[in-house]
Design an enzyme around this catalytic site. Structure first.
Site, PDB file in Angstrom:
ATOM      1  N   LYS A  54       8.834   0.107   7.257  1.00 43.38           N
ATOM      2  CA  LYS A  54       9.815  -0.178   8.300  1.00 43.38           C
ATOM      3  C   LYS A  54       9.456  -1.348   9.201  1.00 43.38           C
ATOM      4  O   LYS A  54       8.304  -1.492   9.606  1.00 43.38           O
ATOM      5  CB  LYS A  54       9.955   1.053   9.192  1.00 43.38           C
TER       6      LYS A  54
ATOM      7  N   GLY B 234      -4.414   3.089  13.378  1.00 36.87           N
ATOM      8  CA  GLY B 234      -3.645   2.971  14.618  1.00 36.87           C
ATOM      9  C   GLY B 234      -4.359   2.138  15.666  1.00 36.87           C
ATOM     10  O   GLY B 234      -3.752   1.307  16.344  1.00 36.87           O
TER      11      GLY B 234
HETATM   12  P1  AMP Z   1       3.632   1.780   6.219  1.00 36.57           P
HETATM   13  O1  AMP Z   1       3.074   3.138   6.499  1.00 36.57           O
HETATM   14  O2  AMP Z   1       4.679   1.321   7.164  1.00 36.57           O
HETATM   15  O3  AMP Z   1       2.552   0.744   5.957  1.00 36.57           O
HETATM   16  O4  AMP Z   1       4.452   1.942   4.868  1.00 36.57           O
HETATM   17  C1  AMP Z   1       3.849   2.283   3.676  1.00 36.57           C
HETATM   18  C2  AMP Z   1       4.871   2.877   2.779  1.00 36.57           C
HETATM   19  O5  AMP Z   1       5.905   1.951   2.538  1.00 36.57           O
HETATM   20  C3  AMP Z   1       4.299   3.233   1.432  1.00 36.57           C
HETATM   21  O6  AMP Z   1       4.347   4.623   1.273  1.00 36.57           O
HETATM   22  C4  AMP Z   1       5.226   2.536   0.451  1.00 36.57           C
HETATM   23  O7  AMP Z   1       5.591   3.340  -0.645  1.00 36.57           O
HETATM   24  C5  AMP Z   1       6.454   2.218   1.283  1.00 36.57           C
HETATM   25  N1  AMP Z   1       7.190   1.072   0.757  1.00 36.57           N
HETATM   26  C6  AMP Z   1       6.716  -0.152   0.502  1.00 36.57           C
HETATM   27  N2  AMP Z   1       7.671  -0.926  -0.024  1.00 36.57           N
HETATM   28  C7  AMP Z   1       8.784  -0.194  -0.102  1.00 36.57           C
HETATM   29  C8  AMP Z   1      10.105  -0.429  -0.579  1.00 36.57           C
HETATM   30  N3  AMP Z   1      10.458  -1.623  -1.070  1.00 36.57           N
HETATM   31  N4  AMP Z   1      11.006   0.570  -0.515  1.00 36.57           N
HETATM   32  C9  AMP Z   1      10.644   1.777  -0.015  1.00 36.57           C
HETATM   33  N5  AMP Z   1       9.402   2.072   0.456  1.00 36.57           N
HETATM   34  C10 AMP Z   1       8.484   1.101   0.401  1.00 36.57           C
END
Ligand code: AMP
Length: 399
Positions: free
Chosen positions: A200, A379
């Site tokens: 996100k 974090g």
């Molecule tokens: P974060 O915790 O914000 O670093 O997000 C990590 C998560 O983002 C991981 O579990 C990935 O599977 C997910 N992610 C990465 N790229 C995508 C994408 N194109 N669509 C959906 N989820 C994603």
């Protein structure tokens, strides 16, 4: 940490994962604290160790009591004793009779582990009276818990005010984390490239804004890239998107232009017809994805472009995967970036990997030895890089 013959109260992060039988499944965090503990023991100190484990206040028993069986730090005693090579006493409370009596009786060279600090709601509240009770047990305070340095808790921050400046210090783990983070934030060698990925935009807004003040290049991949694609007028099918962040994405693109920062988005994507590792897949331009398809990884052109930017960089910061790397068909983009970071490092670049998922991704690529530094505090590292003051750090550095 030149203390000797003292009673040292030390805050560590023994928040290790446990299985259903309360056996430790990964002792990285205990291992990480060992050098500091050993150094203090070699100087003839007595160690009173404080830590939290899990979230006992959030997961109470039905009758409202603490689930001691699940969250007791007793679970780490034998592993700690093995890794340290010395017996470890355990106090069945944190500031009660057992803790104070055992702390009083503790001799030089001995180690006492106190019960979970979060058994008291005062811990997370940063309560002064509770911090003072803890402080009374030691002559000196050492903080080696980088993973909780962004929390203003009693044992990580409030407690520090009860020790004069020459009676408190960072542990070796904390020192290493801060020194490496500083290399990136203060006077980085250029070009400086940040790679930001993950699900996100909303989680990384502050990080991206702050980085735009410092970097030469910013690479955006992962799910968040599609909000940017949409903001630029592209069609993204059923890819992840935060419609309420489109205006913000445009502002970030404008801010990058203003600051003369090159902002890279993935030109192409691996798209799939469902969120599934058995889905049908194909490569597509990221800004022209038809309905019913979603972007789950960066494509070949994006990998090549990102790799060439990364490989010509002298400082690299990476937070967040380029795709759904947990599923093999969508792991290639993250792996390609990991290889480019490792290559740049072999050519003399400084590379810092911060954040839980990027750490998992680099480990999955088997390249963990080929980057400069992997942060243990997701974090805390993120907040440091966002330019925030970490209460755990401020407690030590202030009078
Ligand atoms: P974060 O915790 O914000 O670093 O997000 C990590 C998560 O983002 C991981 O579990 C990935 O599977 C997910 N992610 C990465 N790229 C995508 C994408 N194109 N669509 C959906 N989820 C994603």
């Amino acid at each position: 940490m030149n203390f000797s013959n003292s009673k040292v109260l030390i805050r560590v992060d023994f928040n290790v994962p446990l299985d259903g039988a309360n056996k430790i499944t990964d002792d990285t965090r205990i291992e990480a604290a060992i050098p500091t503990l050993k150094q203090l023991l070699e100087k003839n100190n007595a160690l009173i160790i404080m830590s939290h484990l899990g979230r006992p206040q959030k997961k109470k028993n039905e009758d409202g009591s603490i689930n001691v069986k699940k969250f007791t730090l007793q679970h780490v005693v034998s592993r700690l004793a093995t890794l340290l090579g010395t017996p470890v006493h355990f106090a069945t409370d944190t500031v009660g009779e057992d803790a104070t009596q055992k702390a009083d009786a503790l001799q030089a060279g001995e180690v006492l582990l106190l019960e979970n600090t979060r058994f008291h709601s005062e811990e997370a509240a940063g309560d002064e009276a509770f911090a003072k009770q803890l402080a009374k047990m030691g002559d000196v305070y050492v903080n080696d818990a980088f993973g909780t340095a962004h929390r203003a808790h009693a044992s990580t921050a409030t407690i520090a005010q009860f020790f004069p400046k020459d009676k408190k210090a960072f542990g070796l783990l904390m020192k290493r984390e801060l020194e490496n983070a500083e290399k990136v934030v203060k006077n980085p060698s250029r070009p400086f490239t940040a790679i930001v990925g993950g699900a996100k935009v909303s989680d990384k807004i502050m990080l991206i804004k702050q980085l735009l003040e410092k970097v030469d290049n910013i690479i955006i991949g992962g799910g968040m890239a599609y909000t940017f694609m949409k903001a630029k007028g592209g069609t993204i099918g059923t890819s992840l998107v935060e419609l309420d962040k489109i205006v913000l994405a445009n502002e970030l693109v404008e801010l990058a232009k203003e600051k003369d920062v090159n902002l890279y988005l993935p030109e192409d994507s691996i798209i799939a017809d469902s969120f599934n590792k058995e889905a049908n897949t194909k490569t597509n331009n990221s800004d022209a994805i038809e309905e019913g398809w979603m972007g789950l990884d960066i494509g070949e052109k994006a990998r090549n472009e990102f790799a060439s930017v990364i490989e010509s960089s002298k400082t690299i910061l990476w937070n967040g995967p380029m795709g759904v790397f947990e599923m093999e068909p969508f792991a290639g983009g993250t792996r390609a970036v990991a290889h480019a970071v490792a290559f740049a490092t072999s050519q003399g670049a400084f590379s810092l990997i911060g954040g839980g998922d990027s750490v998992a991704a680099i480990n999955q690529s088997g390249l963990e030895e080929q980057v400069s530094f992997i942060s243990t505090g997701g974090g805390a590292m993120l907040e440091y890089l966002e330019g925030k003051e970490l209460p755990g750090v401020a407690g030590i550095t202030k009078e």
